[in-house]
Design a protein around this motif. Structure first.
Motif: not given
Length: 199
Positions: A32-35, A41-54, A56-67
């Motif tokens: 997972v990568a966030v551009d 806003a800074v998007c940090l892995r396991d803080t702003s976004y992350g993976v749970r099973n299959t 991918v979650w992204v929290n409010a405030g993290c804005k961008g393309k998610v690959f």
């Protein structure tokens, strides 16, 4: 055992609210990568976004393309393709770039809807042509002999590689092929290279 193929998708996180991207055809999310270039806003892995099973979650405030890239589950795709209750899930999947896990991440095929995906996953590779087998045989020239190749489907090559003394061995007169048998007549003293395809 070959590694499963993987799919890569591009999603968008607006940053306005928490969001989840679910992939019911995935067996495992592998990257997972966030551009968020151009967004404050800074998007940090396991803080702003992350993976749970299959998922991918992204929290409010993290804005961008998610690959997102994930291994495909052939079994899950097959169940969905053949279950009318789940066709809606498949038709809502984004277009995916399918590529082998090993080697370059070049796009093999962009697939949508899921029936095309199923074709990509279940189509067997093209058959490979086996390499011909070659053997060397020797004719003493004292009698007529035959070399029988019982498992050969076809003879692909026959050549006299070493003629003893001043003998002349002419194909069709002194040696030849009948089906999967090579015959050599009396007087032809030579070595033969025989190549054939196996059944």
């Amino acid at each position: 055992m070959p590694k499963p193929e993987h799919a890569c998708v591009e999603e968008w996180a607006s940053g306005d609210s928490n969001i989840q991207f679910e992939y019911p055809i995935a067996s495992e999310v592998i990257s997972v990568a966030v551009d968020n270039v151009g967004n404050q806003a800074v998007c940090l892995r396991d803080t702003s976004y992350g993976v749970r099973n299959t998922t991918v979650w992204v929290n409010a405030g993290c804005k961008g393309k998610v690959f997102i890239c994930f291994h495909l589950s052939v079994a899950r795709v097959a169940r969905m393709v053949h279950d009318p209750a789940q066709t809606g899930i498949l038709s809502n999947l984004p277009a995916m770039e399918i590529a082998p896990t090993e080697g370059n991440v070049s796009v093999v095929e962009q697939v949508t809807p899921a029936v095309d995906l199923m074709d990509v996953l279940t189509t067997p590779p093209p058959p490979t042509t086996p390499e011909p087998k070659c053997i060397d045989e020797w004719s003493s020239g004292y009698s007529r002999i035959t070399f029988t190749l019982p498992h050969a489907t076809s003879l692909t090559f026959l050549e006299v590689t070493n003629i003893e003394y001043d003998n002349t061995c002419t194909e069709g007169r002194d040696y030849g092929i009948i089906g999967s048998i090579v015959w050599v007549d009396l007087g032809c003293k030579a070595e033969f290279e025989i190549c054939f395809s196996l059944s």
